[in-house]
Each structure stands twice: as C-alpha cells, then as structure tokens.
Design an enzyme around this catalytic site. Structure first.
Site, PDB file in Angstrom:
ATOM      1  N   ASP A  13       0.508  -0.882   0.131  1.00 55.23           N
ATOM      2  CA  ASP A  13      -0.240  -0.090  -0.366  1.00 55.23           C
ATOM      3  C   ASP A  13       1.004   1.257  -0.171  1.00 55.23           C
ATOM      4  OD1 ASP A  13      -1.722  -1.540   0.421  1.00 55.23           O
ATOM      5  OD2 ASP A  13      -1.639  -1.842   2.574  1.00 55.23           O
ATOM      6  N   GLY A  15       1.591   2.972  -2.470  1.00 55.89           N
ATOM      7  CA  GLY A  15       0.716   3.650  -3.699  1.00 55.89           C
ATOM      8  C   GLY A  15       1.921   3.499  -5.208  1.00 55.89           C
ATOM      9  N   LYS A  16       2.386   2.575  -5.203  1.00 53.79           N
ATOM     10  CA  LYS A  16       2.960   1.693  -6.200  1.00 53.79           C
ATOM     11  C   LYS A  16       2.107   1.975  -7.202  1.00 53.79           C
ATOM     12  CE  LYS A  16       3.107  -1.904  -5.398  1.00 53.79           C
ATOM     13  NZ  LYS A  16       2.701  -1.810  -2.883  1.00 53.79           N
ATOM     14  N   LYS A  18      -0.334   4.400  -9.131  1.00 56.20           N
ATOM     15  CA  LYS A  18      -0.146   5.369  -9.241  1.00 56.20           C
ATOM     16  C   LYS A  18       1.768   5.729  -9.130  1.00 56.20           C
ATOM     17  CE  LYS A  18       0.782  10.218  -8.343  1.00 56.20           C
ATOM     18  NZ  LYS A  18       0.556  11.670  -7.753  1.00 56.20           N
ATOM     19  N   GLY A  40      -4.398  -4.166  -4.318  1.00 54.53           N
ATOM     20  CA  GLY A  40      -5.153  -3.510  -4.549  1.00 54.53           C
ATOM     21  C   GLY A  40      -4.071  -2.379  -4.708  1.00 54.53           C
ATOM     22  N   HIS A  41      -4.487  -1.957  -6.764  1.00 50.59           N
ATOM     23  CA  HIS A  41      -3.251  -0.526  -7.208  1.00 50.59           C
ATOM     24  C   HIS A  41      -4.581   0.363  -7.559  1.00 50.59           C
ATOM     25  CE1 HIS A  41       0.199  -3.453  -8.056  1.00 50.59           C
ATOM     26  NE2 HIS A  41       0.432  -3.154  -6.299  1.00 50.59           N
ATOM     27  N   GLN A 224       2.151  -6.437  -3.254  1.00 50.85           N
ATOM     28  CA  GLN A 224       2.631  -5.808  -1.515  1.00 50.85           C
ATOM     29  C   GLN A 224       3.687  -5.070  -1.137  1.00 50.85           C
ATOM     30  OE1 GLN A 224       1.654  -9.467  -3.367  1.00 50.85           O
ATOM     31  NE2 GLN A 224      -0.528  -8.345  -2.674  1.00 50.85           N
ATOM     32  N   PRO A 304      -9.420  -0.878   7.937  1.00 52.04           N
ATOM     33  CA  PRO A 304      -8.373   0.160   8.247  1.00 52.04           C
ATOM     34  C   PRO A 304      -6.838   0.060   8.588  1.00 52.04           C
ATOM     35  CG  PRO A 304      -9.998  -0.423  10.105  1.00 52.04           C
ATOM     36  CD  PRO A 304     -10.054  -1.393   8.724  1.00 52.04           C
ATOM     37  N   LYS A 331       2.528   9.948  -0.838  1.00 53.84           N
ATOM     38  CA  LYS A 331       2.229  10.667  -0.036  1.00 53.84           C
ATOM     39  C   LYS A 331       2.955  11.854   1.320  1.00 53.84           C
ATOM     40  CE  LYS A 331      -2.068   8.282   0.844  1.00 53.84           C
ATOM     41  NZ  LYS A 331      -3.056   6.576   1.152  1.00 53.84           N
TER      42      LYS A 331
END
Ligand code: IMP
Length: 430
Positions: A13, A15-16, A18, A40-41, A224, A304, A331
């Site tokens: 997670d 941000g791969k 993008k 989940g990309h 991952q 979360p 981020k």
C-alpha cells in the site's frame, strides 16, 4: 532494453499503482510478477478512481502492453470480471493483455481452506485478505496446482479439478469441520472459462524475452511490499510470494542481468494491514490522523490500515535486499500540518541498541523504536512543481531520508492524481 522493477519497500500500500501508471507512459510493457487479487492498485485521474487487483496498472495507457506473469496466482473469475470493467471504461484489452500459461489458478477451495484455517487460528490468524493466495501457492509448490494452460483443455481440467476438490473436501470436513464444496458445480463453472481466457493465455516468458531483445522497455510491477515477502518479511505474518526483486526473475522468466533499475516505493510514513509486528505503530491521535488524512483503508478488503512513523531500520533492510537504485516517496502531503515528524532510526531491545531488523517475530514485537524528530510544515504542497518549491522542512525531510538510506529520491508524490507528482532530476539535492 532493460527491465525496471517497481517494489514496495514497506508492508504494501505504498502507492505503487500510481507510480507504475505514471512510468507506463514511457514504457512498452508492464508485467506483474507475483501475488494475486490480494493486491489493490489504485489509479486516479479526471477525478475518477480505479482499483486494479490483477491486471497491471499500465492498462490505461493505449500504447502499453500488460503481462500477468507465471509468478502470479490467478482467480479466473476475478480476472474476467476485471477485464470486463476495464472494457466498460472504454479501454480495449484485446492484444494488450497477455497471461502466462504457467500461472497457477486460485480456486474456490483455496479460499474455503484459507477461511477455515484463519478461523481455526483465531487470535494467531495472519489476517489474510481471504483471496486464497496462500493455499494456491501451497498447491503450486506441492505440485498439485492447476495452471492457466489447464483451463484450455476441458478434459484435463475436469479430471484435475475433481481430484483437487475431493481432496480439499476431505480436508475441509475432517480437519477444519467446515462445509464441503459442490464438486460438479465448480467443475461446470470453471470449464466454461476456457473461451473467455483463451485470447489472453500465452507463453509470456518468450514474449518478454523477445520484446527485450527487440529493444522494448519492460516495467516489472511487484505487488504487496518487501516486508510481506515470504522469505524476507515478518514471517509468518507475510504473503506467500516474493514481492522483493528476485521475484521479478522467477515470476516472469527474465534474467537478472536485464534488470538495470530498481525503484523502491516509500510511503512517507508506515502502514500495515493484517496482523504481525509493527514497531513504529501509533495507537494515538497521530496514528488516527494519518489514517484519516491518508485514507488508510485497504483497497481490497476495506480494512482500516494500522499507521505509524517511518521506520529506517526496516527501510535500510529492504533497501539492502532489493538494491534500490532510486526511491519514489509517496503521500508526502499526508504529513502536512504535523508539528513534528518522527523517524525511527534504531531499535532498543533488552536494554541494547541495534540497527538490525530482527527476523524473529517475538523480538520484533518487543523492540522499542528510537526516534529522531524533524520539524513539520504547514504549507500546501500542491503549489510546488519542483523540489525547490517544496516547503523548506519538506525538503529537509526528503534530504534526510535520502541521506539515511543512501539512495536518490527520483519521484515525489503528493496526492493520488498524476499531476500531483514531482520528478526530481539527478542533479538536485533530494
Ligand atoms: P494474503 O496475501 O492474502 O495471504 O495476506 C497475507 C498478509 O499480507 C496479510 O497481512 C495481508 O493483509 C497482507 N497483504 C496482502 N496483500 C496486501 C496488499 O496488497 N497490501 C497490503 N497488505 C497486503
């Protein structure tokens, strides 16, 4: 032409999606090399957001061809669904998506076994995504798996499926006390997939190596993150594949000598989904703020995410394992407005300081992070289009990371949109 590998440096997670989407603009082929629909990309443009689970993030660039490599475990129902969604969005997949004939399949019994096992482990559960990833890789390495190529041969598929489901039903009933699966219903559903996947299944290793020989540029996309690697991650709280750099060679069949660029994606703070040690986790207002501002909820499961400060002990370790040649920091905008930003530089364990990332879960669960504190910034990062235009304290934070990890930062992401990115030329300090 060479291979560029994009790898998550933390627990996923980062941000791969993008970054891969951005880099795809200049590349010929984007290839996924491990994992499955547990990933989940998220990709964002024109105020729209798309989450891809299996198809590589390059699919939204018309000139890019996408490959799902042999190292990926594929849920055929999920991949067909995803192709449908992409086509409904107006993008043609025909001739632009190749799926390895050697990739193994995820079947309903893999998910059933995983759910039953997680239930039984109770407090010791791994906290998986429930997508059947672990059991599918178990069958692969037990040499009882079913591959993409088997989907194209109805008789072989029927035989292999019946055998596998009967065996799994025994396991489900006798070991886990769970419900058995309907053999005939599954067989009938899956034999129908042959026509749907046929246009995509091919020898992707040949395809990729020919493309490299023809001077094409391949981007290998890891799913991952490195700390979830089955060998190098926080075992047993890991996924069942190799997100680290070696996974690219075994998961695609490209030689290591073809890899010339390894980009580590570093989120400006840390997150983790599921169970397992997380030394810099924040169970306070600062952690809650990171979750809220960073929208830290799983793209696949909606869970979360646990949030915490950046951990340089972990990052030095994953930099070493992967040999990152550059970093993309994502981020950064989420940290805007924090008075102080902490970074863990070492751990304290049993009264002694260490810079080693321990492989024993029990130790990692008990280490105390030692922090350095950096001043935050309050200015809006969206005003900046170059590194020099970033607030001075944001520049200092990035320079600090670069110096501590001894790897150049080449991209800075400050929001989900393509435009919210700064490319840092090599000569600039950061
Ligand atoms: P599995 O991959 O579903 O077996 O889950 C194993 C561990 O990896 C769990 O802690 C999951 O939450 C985590 N995991 C799997 N895929 C991702 C991902 O794409 N991002 C973050 N964590 C993941």
């Amino acid at each position: 032409m060479p291979v560029t590998v994009v790898i998550g440096s933390q627990w996923g997670d980062e941000g791969k999606g993008k970054i891969v989407d951005l880099l795809s603009e200049d590349l010929d082929i984007v290839a996924r090399y491990q994992g499955g629909a547990n990933a989940g990309h998220t990709i964002c443009w024109d105020d729209k957001e798309f989450v891809l689970h299996l198809v590589p993030s390059g699919i939204f660039h018309d000139n890019t061809t996408c490959v799902i490599g042999n190292g990926v475990v594929i849920d055929p129902a999920a991949v067909i669904e995803e192709i449908k969604t992409i086509e409904e969005l107006g993008y043609s997949v025909e001739g632009r998506l190749h799926i390895s004939h050697n990739a193994h399949l995820i079947m309903p019994y893999h998910k059933a076994v995983e759910q039953a096992r997680e239930r039984l482990r109770d407090a010791d559960a791994i906290g998986t995504t429930g997508r059947g990833i672990g059991p599918a890789y178990m069958d692969k390495f037990a040499r009882t798996g079913i591959r993409m190529v088997d989907l194209l041969d109805r008789d072989t598929l029927r035989k292999k499926l019946k055998q596998a489901i009967e065996e799994k039903n025994t396991l489900l009933k006798s070991v886990y006390g769970a419900d058995e699966l309907d053999v005939d219903a599954i067989v009938e559903e899956y034999v129908e997939f042959d026509k749907m996947v046929d246009p995509y299944v091919t020898d992707t290793t040949q395809y990729l190596n020919r493309a490299l020989a023809d001077g094409k540029h391949v981007l290998a996309e890891g799913a991952q993150g490195s700390l979830l690697d089955v060998d190098f991650g926080t075992y047993p709280y890991v996924t069942s594949s190799h997100p680290t750099v070696g996974g690219c060679c075994t998961g695609l069949g490209v030689p290591p000598t073809a890899v010339n660029r390894v980009i580590g994606i570093v989120k400006a703070y840390s997150t983790r989904v599921g169970n397992g040690p997380f030394p810099t986790e924040l169970n306070d207002d600062a952690g809650e703020r990171l979750r809220k501002v960073g929208h830290e909820f799983g793209a696949t499961t909606g869970r979360p995410r646990r949030c915490g400060w950046l951990d340089l002990v972990a990052l030095r370790y994953t930099t070493q394992v992967n040999g990152f040649t550059e970093l993309a920091v994502t981020k950064l905008d989420v940290l805007t407005g924090m008075d102080e930003i902490k970074v863990c530089t070492r751990y304290r364990y049993n009264g002694k300081e260490t810079g080693r990332f321990p492989s024993e879960t029990q130790t990692l669960e008990r280490v105390e992070p030692i922090y350095e504190s950096l001043p935050g910034w309050s200015e809006n990062l969206q005003e900046a289009s170059t590194f020099e235009e970033l607030p001075a304290n944001a520049q200092s934070y990035l320079e600090y990371l670069q110096q501590k990890l001894n790897v150049r930062i080449s991209l800075i992401s400050m929001g989900p949109k393509r435009s919210q990115t700064i490319a840092v030329p090599p000569q600039v300090a950061a």
